[in-house]
Write a protein that holds these residues in place. Structure first.
Motif, PDB file in Angstrom:
ATOM      1  N   LEU A   1       0.826  -1.201   0.000  1.00 58.34           N
ATOM      2  CA  LEU A   1       0.000   0.000   0.000  1.00 58.34           C
ATOM      3  C   LEU A   1       0.862   1.254   0.000  1.00 58.34           C
ATOM      4  N   ALA A   2       1.962   1.209   0.748  1.00 56.06           N
ATOM      5  CA  ALA A   2       2.858   2.360   0.793  1.00 56.06           C
ATOM      6  C   ALA A   2       3.503   2.599  -0.569  1.00 56.06           C
TER       7      ALA A   2
ATOM      8  N   PRO B   1      -1.017   5.842  -0.616  1.00 55.04           N
ATOM      9  CA  PRO B   1      -2.207   5.723   0.237  1.00 55.04           C
ATOM     10  C   PRO B   1      -3.474   6.283  -0.400  1.00 55.04           C
ATOM     11  N   GLY B   2      -3.337   7.215  -1.337  1.00 53.42           N
ATOM     12  CA  GLY B   2      -4.522   7.802  -1.951  1.00 53.42           C
ATOM     13  C   GLY B   2      -5.248   6.851  -2.871  1.00 53.42           C
TER      14      GLY B   2
ATOM     15  N   ARG C   1      -9.159   3.435   2.136  1.00 53.79           N
ATOM     16  CA  ARG C   1      -9.803   2.713   3.237  1.00 53.79           C
ATOM     17  C   ARG C   1      -8.882   1.648   3.822  1.00 53.79           C
ATOM     18  N   GLN C   2      -8.088   1.047   2.979  1.00 57.36           N
ATOM     19  CA  GLN C   2      -7.117   0.080   3.481  1.00 57.36           C
ATOM     20  C   GLN C   2      -5.933   0.788   4.128  1.00 57.36           C
ATOM     21  N   ALA C   3      -5.539   1.905   3.558  1.00 51.95           N
ATOM     22  CA  ALA C   3      -4.423   2.657   4.120  1.00 51.95           C
ATOM     23  C   ALA C   3      -4.769   3.282   5.457  1.00 51.95           C
ATOM     24  N   ALA C   4      -6.089   3.453   5.725  1.00 53.05           N
ATOM     25  CA  ALA C   4      -6.522   4.068   6.983  1.00 53.05           C
ATOM     26  C   ALA C   4      -6.098   3.251   8.196  1.00 53.05           C
ATOM     27  N   LEU C   5      -5.821   1.985   7.996  1.00 49.91           N
ATOM     28  CA  LEU C   5      -5.354   1.167   9.111  1.00 49.91           C
ATOM     29  C   LEU C   5      -3.945   1.564   9.535  1.00 49.91           C
ATOM     30  N   GLY C   6      -3.252   2.282   8.662  1.00 51.74           N
ATOM     31  CA  GLY C   6      -1.945   2.826   9.017  1.00 51.74           C
ATOM     32  C   GLY C   6      -0.839   1.802   9.138  1.00 51.74           C
TER      33      GLY C   6
END
Length: 271
Positions: free
Chosen positions: A222-223, A227-228, A232-237
Protein backbone atom coordinates in the motif's frame (compact mmCIF):
# COMPACT_ATOMS: atom_id res chain seq x y z
CA UNK A 1 -9.10 -111.83 -6.16
CA UNK A 2 -6.90 -109.02 -7.54
CA UNK A 3 -8.18 -106.16 -9.69
CA UNK A 4 -6.66 -103.62 -12.09
CA UNK A 5 -5.44 -100.55 -10.20
CA UNK A 6 -6.51 -98.35 -13.10
CA UNK A 7 -9.98 -99.56 -14.07
CA UNK A 8 -10.80 -102.08 -11.31
CA UNK A 9 -11.34 -105.00 -13.69
CA UNK A 10 -10.60 -108.48 -12.21
CA UNK A 11 -7.16 -109.92 -12.96
CA UNK A 12 -6.04 -113.46 -13.62
CA UNK A 13 -3.16 -113.95 -11.18
CA UNK A 14 -0.66 -116.68 -12.21
CA UNK A 15 0.44 -119.20 -9.59
CA UNK A 16 4.04 -118.16 -10.02
CA UNK A 17 5.88 -115.06 -11.10
CA UNK A 18 5.17 -111.36 -10.77
CA UNK A 19 1.58 -110.47 -10.11
CA UNK A 20 0.08 -108.09 -12.72
CA UNK A 21 -1.29 -104.66 -11.70
CA UNK A 22 -3.12 -103.78 -14.91
CA UNK A 23 -5.59 -105.67 -17.02
CA UNK A 24 -4.16 -104.33 -20.31
CA UNK A 25 -1.45 -102.17 -21.79
CA UNK A 26 -4.02 -99.42 -22.32
CA UNK A 27 -4.68 -99.19 -18.55
CA UNK A 28 -0.94 -99.24 -17.88
CA UNK A 29 -0.42 -96.34 -20.33
CA UNK A 30 -3.25 -94.29 -18.76
CA UNK A 31 -1.75 -94.79 -15.30
CA UNK A 32 1.67 -93.66 -16.56
CA UNK A 33 0.23 -90.49 -18.10
CA UNK A 34 -1.58 -89.67 -14.85
CA UNK A 35 1.66 -90.01 -12.84
CA UNK A 36 3.53 -87.85 -15.34
CA UNK A 37 0.87 -85.09 -15.16
CA UNK A 38 1.07 -85.06 -11.35
CA UNK A 39 4.87 -84.63 -11.41
CA UNK A 40 4.86 -81.84 -14.04
CA UNK A 41 1.92 -79.75 -12.78
CA UNK A 42 3.03 -77.28 -10.09
CA UNK A 43 1.02 -77.15 -6.92
CA UNK A 44 -1.10 -73.99 -6.52
CA UNK A 45 0.63 -71.30 -4.47
CA UNK A 46 -0.30 -71.22 -0.83
CA UNK A 47 -2.75 -68.41 -0.02
CA UNK A 48 -1.08 -65.80 2.11
CA UNK A 49 -3.02 -65.49 5.34
CA UNK A 50 -4.45 -62.06 6.10
CA UNK A 51 -2.57 -59.97 8.62
CA UNK A 52 -4.49 -60.65 11.85
CA UNK A 53 -3.56 -57.18 13.13
CA UNK A 54 -4.97 -55.38 10.09
CA UNK A 55 -8.51 -54.05 10.27
CA UNK A 56 -10.66 -51.43 8.59
CA UNK A 57 -10.50 -49.24 11.68
CA UNK A 58 -6.70 -49.42 11.83
CA UNK A 59 -6.42 -48.51 8.14
CA UNK A 60 -8.76 -45.54 8.55
CA UNK A 61 -6.93 -44.24 11.63
CA UNK A 62 -3.59 -44.47 9.81
CA UNK A 63 -5.03 -42.61 6.78
CA UNK A 64 -6.34 -39.83 9.04
CA UNK A 65 -2.89 -39.37 10.61
CA UNK A 66 -1.32 -39.13 7.15
CA UNK A 67 -3.88 -36.58 5.91
CA UNK A 68 -3.60 -34.53 9.12
CA UNK A 69 0.19 -34.34 8.82
CA UNK A 70 0.67 -34.04 5.06
CA UNK A 71 -2.66 -33.11 3.46
CA UNK A 72 -5.13 -35.09 1.42
CA UNK A 73 -2.99 -34.78 -1.71
CA UNK A 74 -0.37 -37.03 -0.10
CA UNK A 75 -2.84 -39.76 0.77
CA UNK A 76 -2.75 -42.98 -1.25
CA UNK A 77 -3.35 -46.65 -0.57
CA UNK A 78 0.40 -47.24 -0.98
CA UNK A 79 1.22 -44.51 1.54
CA UNK A 80 -1.15 -46.08 4.07
CA UNK A 81 0.26 -49.57 3.46
CA UNK A 82 3.80 -48.29 3.99
CA UNK A 83 2.80 -46.59 7.24
CA UNK A 84 1.23 -49.84 8.46
CA UNK A 85 4.10 -52.00 7.24
CA UNK A 86 1.91 -54.21 5.03
CA UNK A 87 1.53 -54.93 1.33
CA UNK A 88 -0.78 -52.62 -0.62
CA UNK A 89 -3.05 -55.43 -1.78
CA UNK A 90 -3.74 -56.47 1.81
CA UNK A 91 -5.64 -53.20 2.28
CA UNK A 92 -8.12 -54.16 -0.42
CA UNK A 93 -9.39 -57.08 1.66
CA UNK A 94 -10.86 -54.43 3.98
CA UNK A 95 -11.46 -51.33 1.79
CA UNK A 96 -12.38 -51.03 -1.87
CA UNK A 97 -10.13 -48.08 -2.73
CA UNK A 98 -9.23 -44.47 -1.97
CA UNK A 99 -12.75 -43.08 -2.51
CA UNK A 100 -14.22 -45.49 0.01
CA UNK A 101 -11.32 -44.80 2.38
CA UNK A 102 -11.95 -41.04 2.22
CA UNK A 103 -15.61 -41.53 3.06
CA UNK A 104 -14.69 -43.72 6.02
CA UNK A 105 -12.26 -41.05 7.21
CA UNK A 106 -15.01 -38.42 7.17
CA UNK A 107 -17.30 -40.83 9.00
CA UNK A 108 -14.64 -41.36 11.67
CA UNK A 109 -13.85 -37.70 12.36
CA UNK A 110 -17.51 -36.67 12.51
CA UNK A 111 -18.07 -39.49 15.00
CA UNK A 112 -15.69 -37.69 17.35
CA UNK A 113 -18.63 -35.61 18.51
CA UNK A 114 -20.90 -36.89 21.24
CA UNK A 115 -24.47 -36.32 19.95
CA UNK A 116 -25.57 -35.69 23.52
CA UNK A 117 -23.08 -32.90 24.11
CA UNK A 118 -25.16 -30.20 22.43
CA UNK A 119 -25.71 -27.08 24.50
CA UNK A 120 -29.23 -26.50 25.76
CA UNK A 121 -30.75 -23.06 25.41
CA UNK A 122 -32.71 -22.83 22.20
CA UNK A 123 -31.85 -22.61 18.54
CA UNK A 124 -29.05 -20.07 18.96
CA UNK A 125 -27.13 -22.06 21.56
CA UNK A 126 -27.49 -25.19 19.43
CA UNK A 127 -26.15 -23.47 16.29
CA UNK A 128 -23.29 -21.86 18.19
CA UNK A 129 -22.30 -25.21 19.65
CA UNK A 130 -22.46 -26.93 16.26
CA UNK A 131 -20.52 -24.17 14.47
CA UNK A 132 -17.77 -23.98 17.09
CA UNK A 133 -17.32 -27.73 17.13
CA UNK A 134 -17.04 -27.83 13.33
CA UNK A 135 -14.65 -24.85 13.33
CA UNK A 136 -12.38 -26.72 15.74
CA UNK A 137 -12.70 -29.86 13.60
CA UNK A 138 -11.16 -28.08 10.60
CA UNK A 139 -8.18 -27.09 12.73
CA UNK A 140 -7.65 -30.70 13.82
CA UNK A 141 -8.35 -32.21 10.39
CA UNK A 142 -7.90 -29.51 7.71
CA UNK A 143 -8.38 -32.02 4.87
CA UNK A 144 -12.03 -32.59 5.83
CA UNK A 145 -13.11 -29.27 4.33
CA UNK A 146 -11.81 -30.29 0.91
CA UNK A 147 -13.96 -33.41 1.03
CA UNK A 148 -17.27 -32.06 2.35
CA UNK A 149 -17.41 -28.43 1.10
CA UNK A 150 -18.73 -29.58 -2.28
CA UNK A 151 -22.12 -30.07 -3.90
CA UNK A 152 -21.58 -33.83 -3.56
CA UNK A 153 -20.17 -34.57 -0.11
CA UNK A 154 -19.88 -38.20 1.00
CA UNK A 155 -23.22 -39.40 2.32
CA UNK A 156 -21.87 -41.10 5.42
CA UNK A 157 -24.04 -41.56 8.53
CA UNK A 158 -22.15 -39.32 10.96
CA UNK A 159 -22.06 -36.39 8.51
CA UNK A 160 -25.78 -36.78 7.78
CA UNK A 161 -26.44 -36.93 11.53
CA UNK A 162 -24.49 -33.69 12.01
CA UNK A 163 -26.60 -31.99 9.35
CA UNK A 164 -29.80 -33.40 10.86
CA UNK A 165 -28.89 -31.99 14.28
CA UNK A 166 -28.23 -28.60 12.72
CA UNK A 167 -31.65 -28.58 11.08
CA UNK A 168 -33.16 -29.73 14.37
CA UNK A 169 -32.06 -26.48 16.03
CA UNK A 170 -35.07 -24.82 14.34
CA UNK A 171 -37.64 -27.35 15.55
CA UNK A 172 -40.74 -25.83 17.08
CA UNK A 173 -40.26 -22.38 15.48
CA UNK A 174 -42.99 -22.83 12.88
CA UNK A 175 -40.62 -22.61 9.90
CA UNK A 176 -41.16 -24.54 6.69
CA UNK A 177 -38.50 -27.12 5.66
CA UNK A 178 -37.10 -24.99 2.80
CA UNK A 179 -36.51 -22.00 5.08
CA UNK A 180 -34.91 -24.24 7.70
CA UNK A 181 -32.49 -25.64 5.11
CA UNK A 182 -31.62 -22.18 3.83
CA UNK A 183 -30.94 -20.84 7.31
CA UNK A 184 -28.70 -23.75 8.25
CA UNK A 185 -26.86 -23.73 4.92
CA UNK A 186 -26.20 -20.02 5.45
CA UNK A 187 -24.52 -20.73 8.78
CA UNK A 188 -22.63 -23.66 7.25
CA UNK A 189 -21.51 -21.55 4.27
CA UNK A 190 -20.20 -18.78 6.54
CA UNK A 191 -18.33 -21.31 8.62
CA UNK A 192 -16.78 -23.17 5.69
CA UNK A 193 -15.85 -19.96 3.87
CA UNK A 194 -13.82 -18.72 6.83
CA UNK A 195 -12.47 -22.23 7.35
CA UNK A 196 -10.88 -22.04 3.90
CA UNK A 197 -8.64 -19.30 5.30
CA UNK A 198 -7.87 -21.41 8.37
CA UNK A 199 -6.97 -24.43 6.23
CA UNK A 200 -4.79 -22.24 4.00
CA UNK A 201 -3.03 -20.92 7.08
CA UNK A 202 -2.39 -24.42 8.41
CA UNK A 203 -1.13 -25.61 5.01
CA UNK A 204 1.27 -22.67 4.75
CA UNK A 205 2.57 -23.36 8.26
CA UNK A 206 3.10 -27.03 7.37
CA UNK A 207 5.10 -26.07 4.30
CA UNK A 208 7.04 -23.39 6.11
CA UNK A 209 5.82 -20.69 3.70
CA UNK A 210 3.66 -18.67 6.08
CA UNK A 211 5.08 -15.15 6.07
CA UNK A 212 3.97 -11.94 7.71
CA UNK A 213 1.81 -11.26 4.70
CA UNK A 214 -0.81 -9.10 6.39
CA UNK A 215 1.44 -7.35 8.89
CA UNK A 216 4.39 -6.70 6.57
CA UNK A 217 3.67 -7.28 2.90
CA UNK A 218 0.25 -5.61 2.71
CA UNK A 219 1.39 -2.33 4.37
CA UNK A 220 4.50 -2.30 2.19
CA UNK A 221 2.44 -2.77 -0.97
CA UNK A 222 0.00 0.00 0.00
CA UNK A 223 2.86 2.36 0.79
CA UNK A 224 4.48 1.66 -2.57
CA UNK A 225 1.25 2.18 -4.51
CA UNK A 226 0.36 5.31 -2.57
CA UNK A 227 -2.21 5.72 0.24
CA UNK A 228 -4.52 7.80 -1.95
CA UNK A 229 -5.22 4.90 -4.26
CA UNK A 230 -6.65 2.61 -1.56
CA UNK A 231 -7.57 5.04 1.24
CA UNK A 232 -9.80 2.71 3.24
CA UNK A 233 -7.12 0.08 3.48
CA UNK A 234 -4.42 2.66 4.12
CA UNK A 235 -6.52 4.07 6.98
CA UNK A 236 -5.35 1.17 9.11
CA UNK A 237 -1.95 2.83 9.02
CA UNK A 238 -0.06 -0.45 8.89
CA UNK A 239 -0.29 -0.67 12.68
CA UNK A 240 1.13 -4.14 13.53
CA UNK A 241 -1.36 -4.61 16.38
CA UNK A 242 -4.35 -3.73 14.22
CA UNK A 243 -3.13 -5.86 11.35
CA UNK A 244 -2.53 -8.79 13.70
CA UNK A 245 -6.10 -8.46 14.96
CA UNK A 246 -7.34 -8.61 11.39
CA UNK A 247 -5.49 -11.88 10.88
CA UNK A 248 -6.97 -13.49 14.01
CA UNK A 249 -9.27 -15.97 12.31
CA UNK A 250 -10.81 -17.21 15.55
CA UNK A 251 -11.89 -13.67 16.42
CA UNK A 252 -13.22 -13.08 12.90
CA UNK A 253 -15.18 -16.34 13.10
CA UNK A 254 -16.81 -15.47 16.42
CA UNK A 255 -17.62 -11.93 15.26
CA UNK A 256 -19.14 -13.10 11.98
CA UNK A 257 -21.08 -15.95 13.56
CA UNK A 258 -22.61 -13.58 16.09
CA UNK A 259 -23.74 -11.16 13.38
CA UNK A 260 -25.21 -13.96 11.30
CA UNK A 261 -27.17 -15.36 14.22
CA UNK A 262 -28.39 -11.86 15.08
CA UNK A 263 -29.83 -11.70 11.58
CA UNK A 264 -31.60 -15.03 12.04
CA UNK A 265 -33.01 -13.78 15.36
CA UNK A 266 -34.48 -10.70 13.67
CA UNK A 267 -36.04 -12.87 10.99
CA UNK A 268 -37.65 -15.08 13.61
CA UNK A 269 -38.91 -12.06 15.56
CA UNK A 270 -40.46 -10.61 12.41
CA UNK A 271 -42.29 -13.87 11.79
Amino acid sequence: MSSCVQCGAPLDVPARGRKPRYCSRACQARAYRARLHTRTTPAPPARRPADPGLSRDRIVRSAILIADAHGLESLSMRHVATALGVKVMSLYTHIGGKDELTGLMVEAVFREQDPGSRAHGGWRAALESAARWEWALYSRHPWVLEVIATVRPPLVPSLLAQFERGLGAFDGLGLDPVTVHRLYLGVSGLLQGLALLRVSEITAERRGTLSQWRTVQVPAALAELGPGRYPRQAALGGDPGVMADLSDLDEIFEFSLGLHLDGIARLLEAR
